[in-house]
Design a protein around this motif. Structure first.
Motif, short mmCIF file in Angstrom:
data_model
loop_
_atom_site.label_atom_id
_atom_site.label_comp_id
_atom_site.label_asym_id
_atom_site.label_seq_id
_atom_site.Cartn_x
_atom_site.Cartn_y
_atom_site.Cartn_z
N ARG A 285 49.62 75.23 53.46
CA ARG A 285 49.92 75.46 52.04
C ARG A 285 50.69 74.29 51.43
O ARG A 285 50.41 73.87 50.31
N ARG A 286 51.66 73.77 52.18
CA ARG A 286 52.44 72.65 51.66
C ARG A 286 51.58 71.40 51.52
O ARG A 286 51.65 70.67 50.53
N ALA A 287 50.75 71.16 52.55
CA ALA A 287 49.87 69.99 52.50
C ALA A 287 48.83 70.14 51.40
O ALA A 287 48.49 69.16 50.71
N ASP A 288 48.34 71.36 51.20
CA ASP A 288 47.34 71.58 50.16
C ASP A 288 47.95 71.37 48.77
O ASP A 288 47.28 70.86 47.86
N ALA A 289 49.22 71.75 48.61
CA ALA A 289 49.88 71.52 47.32
C ALA A 289 50.00 70.02 47.04
O ALA A 289 49.78 69.57 45.90
N ALA A 290 50.32 69.24 48.09
CA ALA A 290 50.39 67.79 47.91
C ALA A 290 49.01 67.21 47.62
O ALA A 290 48.85 66.31 46.77
N LEU A 291 48.00 67.72 48.30
CA LEU A 291 46.62 67.27 48.07
C LEU A 291 46.20 67.58 46.62
O LEU A 291 45.55 66.75 45.96
N TYR A 292 46.57 68.74 46.14
CA TYR A 292 46.23 69.13 44.77
C TYR A 292 46.87 68.17 43.76
O TYR A 292 46.24 67.78 42.77
N ARG A 293 48.10 67.76 44.04
CA ARG A 293 48.76 66.80 43.15
C ARG A 293 48.06 65.45 43.18
O ARG A 293 47.95 64.77 42.15
N ALA A 294 47.57 65.07 44.37
CA ALA A 294 46.82 63.81 44.46
C ALA A 294 45.54 63.88 43.64
O ALA A 294 45.15 62.90 42.99
N LYS A 295 44.90 65.03 43.61
CA LYS A 295 43.70 65.21 42.79
C LYS A 295 44.06 65.14 41.29
O LYS A 295 43.36 64.50 40.50
N GLU A 296 45.14 65.81 40.95
CA GLU A 296 45.54 65.88 39.54
C GLU A 296 45.93 64.52 38.97
O GLU A 296 45.75 64.24 37.79
N THR A 297 46.50 63.67 39.82
CA THR A 297 47.02 62.38 39.36
C THR A 297 46.02 61.24 39.51
O THR A 297 46.41 60.07 39.49
N GLY A 298 44.76 61.57 39.71
CA GLY A 298 43.74 60.52 39.67
C GLY A 298 42.85 60.36 40.89
O GLY A 298 41.96 59.53 40.90
#
Length: 285
Positions: A259-272
């Motif tokens: 879950r924590r890693a997926d949240a970071a991955l989601y932010r990477a997607k959101e930021t470009g």
């Protein structure tokens, strides 16, 4: 002689026949010697000969059956120590044949079991582990890391706009992209790292003995390697991935890590997309 070597029944019959006739043979020999033929002497001779014949028969029969006892005992212990595979049955009789056949069947069973286990825990397309492999192995890796006081990190990543590759170029090209990603991951990691494909285009890497900061650098190297790889008919630089990186905390379960890693991955997607973000430091590269 060859019949006796190959047939347990023939050996048992011969020993039984001789043992039964030991008293008669002893009596004939005794009479031929001309010794005392009184009833007490004859009775004693027959009694002793019968006991000796019976004892010899039991001893020989025990030796005949002992390999079968070893086989039975080994089969009972087989699930724990596999010792039946080390058995050696002397001779060429039925017990030897059964022992050799049992060993051969069990060897084939072991190979089949390993093959099935490999298939059950391996992604057939990339050759990496699958979600089941990840679920089975991560708790052990976490326990070892905690006992040794060593860090353990997770890298979660997936391919950017992978559906568009399938839509524009076909699923065969999409499969080739997944395979080349798997090859790059395998070539980039250490022998004790664990890499798995856990979804359609989503991958997870467990990095024992690796801090979060070190895991960020590993993820960045992978990101650059994916971007540099070339696969026709895709334009160069089309294969990119976004990454989320976390370092495991004490007693943290796999699902919490994911879950924590997926949240970071989601932010990477959101930021470009095509970038690495660590959840512990919240910084991108």
């Amino acid at each position: 002689m060859s019949i006796l070597q190959r047939s347990l029944i023939a050996k048992i019959f011969l020993v039984s026949f001789l043992s039964v006739h030991v008293p008669l043979i002893a009596l004939v020999v005794y009479l031929l010697t001309g010794l005392d033929t009184g009833p007490v002497s004859i009775f004693t001779l027959i009694l002793v000969a019968t006991v000796v014949g019976t004892g010899v028969c039991l001893l020989v029969m025990w030796r005949f059956i002992r390999p079968l006892q070893h086989l039975a005992a080994a089969l009972q212990k087989y699930p724990d120590d596999k010792c039946v595979l080390k058995l050696h049955a002397p001779g060429k009789d039925e017990i030897a044949v059964v022992t050799d056949a049992t060993k051969s069947i069990l060897v084939q069973l072991e190979e089949l079991t390993k093959k099935l286990k490999h298939q059950a825990t391996t992604d057939f397309l990339t050759g990496l582990g699958n979600r089941r492999s990840l679920t089975e192995q991560v708790p052990g890796l976490q326990s070892r890391a905690q006992r040794a006081g060593e860090p353990l990190s997770m890298v979660l990543f997936d391919l950017d706009n992978f559906k568009m590759i399938n839509d524009d170029y076909g699923h065969d090209v999409g499969d080739n992209v997944l395979m080349i990603v798997g090859e790059i991951v395998k070539d980039s990691l250490r022998p004790y790292d664990l890499a798995s494909r856990i979804g359609g285009e989503e991958f997870c890497i467990i990095l024992p003995r690796t801090s979060g900061e070190a895991a960020l650098k590993i993820a960045e190297r992978l990101r650059a390697a994916f971007q540099e790889c070339y696969l026709e008919p895709l334009p160069k630089g089309r294969i990119t991935c976004s990454f989320g990186v976390v370092q495991a905390e004490a007693d943290e379960r796999l699902q919490q890590l994911l879950r924590r890693a997926d949240a970071a991955l989601y932010r990477a997607k959101e930021t470009g997309r095509n970038r690495v973000i660590g959840a512990f430091a919240d910084k991108s590269q």
